[in-house]
Scaffold this motif. Sequence first.
Motif, mmCIF file in Angstrom:
data_model
loop_
_atom_site.group_PDB
_atom_site.id
_atom_site.type_symbol
_atom_site.label_atom_id
_atom_site.label_comp_id
_atom_site.label_asym_id
_atom_site.label_seq_id
_atom_site.Cartn_x
_atom_site.Cartn_y
_atom_site.Cartn_z
ATOM 1 N N THR A 85 0.827 -1.203 0.000
ATOM 2 C CA THR A 85 0.000 0.000 0.000
ATOM 3 C C THR A 85 0.863 1.255 0.000
ATOM 4 O O THR A 85 0.543 2.246 -0.677
ATOM 5 C CB THR A 85 -0.948 -0.008 1.210
ATOM 6 O OG1 THR A 85 -1.650 -1.259 1.259
ATOM 7 C CG2 THR A 85 -1.982 1.110 1.099
ATOM 8 N N VAL A 86 1.963 1.244 0.754
ATOM 9 C CA VAL A 86 2.891 2.374 0.694
ATOM 10 C C VAL A 86 3.417 2.539 -0.731
ATOM 11 O O VAL A 86 3.513 3.653 -1.260
ATOM 12 C CB VAL A 86 4.070 2.183 1.672
ATOM 13 C CG1 VAL A 86 5.115 3.281 1.466
ATOM 14 C CG2 VAL A 86 3.592 2.221 3.114
ATOM 15 N N LEU A 149 10.853 5.734 6.863
ATOM 16 C CA LEU A 149 9.476 5.444 7.243
ATOM 17 C C LEU A 149 9.506 4.665 8.548
ATOM 18 O O LEU A 149 10.144 3.611 8.643
ATOM 19 C CB LEU A 149 8.773 4.634 6.154
ATOM 20 C CG LEU A 149 8.774 5.242 4.746
ATOM 21 C CD1 LEU A 149 7.916 4.399 3.815
ATOM 22 C CD2 LEU A 149 8.289 6.687 4.779
ATOM 23 N N ASP A 150 8.845 5.218 9.575
ATOM 24 C CA ASP A 150 8.727 4.534 10.855
ATOM 25 C C ASP A 150 10.091 4.336 11.518
ATOM 26 O O ASP A 150 10.417 3.257 12.000
ATOM 27 C CB ASP A 150 8.024 3.180 10.688
ATOM 28 C CG ASP A 150 7.410 2.693 11.993
ATOM 29 O OD1 ASP A 150 7.145 3.535 12.860
ATOM 30 O OD2 ASP A 150 7.194 1.484 12.137
ATOM 31 N N PHE A 151 10.894 5.401 11.547
ATOM 32 C CA PHE A 151 12.199 5.359 12.216
ATOM 33 C C PHE A 151 12.095 6.270 13.431
ATOM 34 O O PHE A 151 11.990 7.483 13.299
ATOM 35 C CB PHE A 151 13.302 5.842 11.281
ATOM 36 C CG PHE A 151 14.690 5.655 11.822
ATOM 37 C CD1 PHE A 151 15.214 4.388 11.993
ATOM 38 C CD2 PHE A 151 15.478 6.754 12.148
ATOM 39 C CE1 PHE A 151 16.505 4.217 12.472
ATOM 40 C CE2 PHE A 151 16.760 6.594 12.625
ATOM 41 C CZ PHE A 151 17.284 5.324 12.795
ATOM 42 N N ALA A 152 12.136 5.679 14.633
ATOM 43 C CA ALA A 152 11.794 6.440 15.836
ATOM 44 C C ALA A 152 12.982 7.035 16.564
ATOM 45 O O ALA A 152 12.820 7.656 17.597
ATOM 46 C CB ALA A 152 11.011 5.545 16.804
ATOM 47 N N GLU A 153 14.192 6.836 16.050
ATOM 48 C CA GLU A 153 15.341 7.427 16.734
ATOM 49 C C GLU A 153 15.226 8.953 16.689
ATOM 50 O O GLU A 153 14.883 9.541 15.665
ATOM 51 C CB GLU A 153 16.642 6.979 16.064
ATOM 52 C CG GLU A 153 16.859 5.474 16.072
ATOM 53 C CD GLU A 153 16.862 4.884 17.467
ATOM 54 O OE1 GLU A 153 17.344 5.574 18.391
ATOM 55 O OE2 GLU A 153 16.394 3.752 17.642
ATOM 56 N N PRO A 312 -2.486 6.522 7.501
ATOM 57 C CA PRO A 312 -2.717 7.041 6.140
ATOM 58 C C PRO A 312 -1.619 6.512 5.217
ATOM 59 O O PRO A 312 -0.729 7.256 4.786
ATOM 60 C CB PRO A 312 -2.646 8.555 6.330
ATOM 61 C CG PRO A 312 -1.697 8.740 7.475
ATOM 62 C CD PRO A 312 -1.934 7.557 8.396
ATOM 63 N N ILE A 313 -1.675 5.232 4.890
ATOM 64 C CA ILE A 313 -0.544 4.545 4.277
ATOM 65 C C ILE A 313 -0.212 5.123 2.905
ATOM 66 O O ILE A 313 0.954 5.375 2.586
ATOM 67 C CB ILE A 313 -0.813 3.033 4.159
ATOM 68 C CG1 ILE A 313 -1.302 2.465 5.492
ATOM 69 C CG2 ILE A 313 0.446 2.307 3.734
ATOM 70 C CD1 ILE A 313 -1.673 0.995 5.432
ATOM 71 N N ARG A 319 3.914 11.458 0.402
ATOM 72 C CA ARG A 319 4.744 12.473 1.060
ATOM 73 C C ARG A 319 6.219 12.097 1.032
ATOM 74 O O ARG A 319 7.084 12.980 0.962
ATOM 75 C CB ARG A 319 4.286 12.667 2.506
ATOM 76 C CG ARG A 319 2.930 13.313 2.624
ATOM 77 C CD ARG A 319 2.698 13.899 3.987
ATOM 78 N NE ARG A 319 1.357 14.402 4.126
ATOM 79 C CZ ARG A 319 0.978 15.271 5.063
ATOM 80 N NH1 ARG A 319 1.872 15.735 5.930
ATOM 81 N NH2 ARG A 319 -0.268 15.673 5.140
ATOM 82 N N ALA A 320 6.500 10.823 1.094
ATOM 83 C CA ALA A 320 7.890 10.393 1.030
ATOM 84 C C ALA A 320 8.519 10.804 -0.298
ATOM 85 O O ALA A 320 9.656 11.288 -0.348
ATOM 86 C CB ALA A 320 7.987 8.883 1.227
#
Length: 353
Positions: A85-86, A149-153, A312-313, A319-320
Amino acid sequence: MTRPVRLADVAREAGVSHGTASNVFSRPEIVRHEVRERVFAAAQKLGYAGPDPKGRLLRAGKVNAIGVATAEPLSYFFDDPFARTVMSGISQACDATGAGISLVSAANQEQLAWNIQSALVDGFIVFCVEGGSRLVELTRERKLPFVTLDFAEHDETIATIGVDDVAGAGIAARHLAKLGHRRFAVLALPTIEAGYGPTTLERAQNAIYSGTRDRIRGYFEELAAHGIDVTAVPIYETENDEASTRAGMEHLFASAQPPTAILAMSDRMALTALEWLRERGIDVPGKVSVVGFDGVPESALSVPPLTTVAQPIVEIGRRAVRSILDFDGTPRREILDIEFVVRGSTAPPPAGD
């Protein structure tokens, strides 16, 4: 070893200047027909296929392509519903701008480093599913724009797009607790290393993968607020695939007191859990409620339709792409809104449970 045929060789064979030969391939409309034919005949005779597009693109300083990178096998982009989906959002944004897409993946670290270094792209979108830190390190070395995408550092020099996993997981747990559930179980994303099986709260809380770490925190903070002993909630670590999720369901429902509520850290796991329960005649949501996380299109089509924390995949993908193509030198961290979608897979627990 015979050297490759060059444009200069073609020009010499055709009896024209190097500039004329170059125009035949790059701007043929300005060259007379008979000259074009002579140059093409010379090229065919010598086995010259035309100018190397890589060289032309590199001289221009832009290749008009975006690399999408992961340390997962290439099949991840096609097998995982979230990744698919991304990629839909990425493709839509690239189509709108005429940009191409290059999938960059490898089964081992040595290949991954080579693929990142040699990819002919203007920037990278990095799926931080596994090996996120290594991917970031490699893409930094290219000195090209990149977004994770989804990198929380918490590194302000790294552009990232994602959602608040803690808040999303908390909403899912609150929904089930308010329905009256007291016996919970968690199907978790990977924690520290490859493999699957029952795991501890400590291991999940210290997972190297931010999605696992933040979602377990969101679940358990909310459950504790509703008076549930989270130390007694079983956690089964999966590889986010069908085989390990089925093994997890077997383990959880072998208990004398099986859960009435399943918190799955991905829709992929939740959909497998629904299928496993249906095969055994265990009614959902009459006996067991299931909540997923992601909001993939398949979640609306399952039996019953899946209650899920919807990201909001597609917009994440769009946006990426824009963050690469419109990069102005300033990395930005975007946290997008989630939506909790209540469907048919959740209900109050059976009377007495």
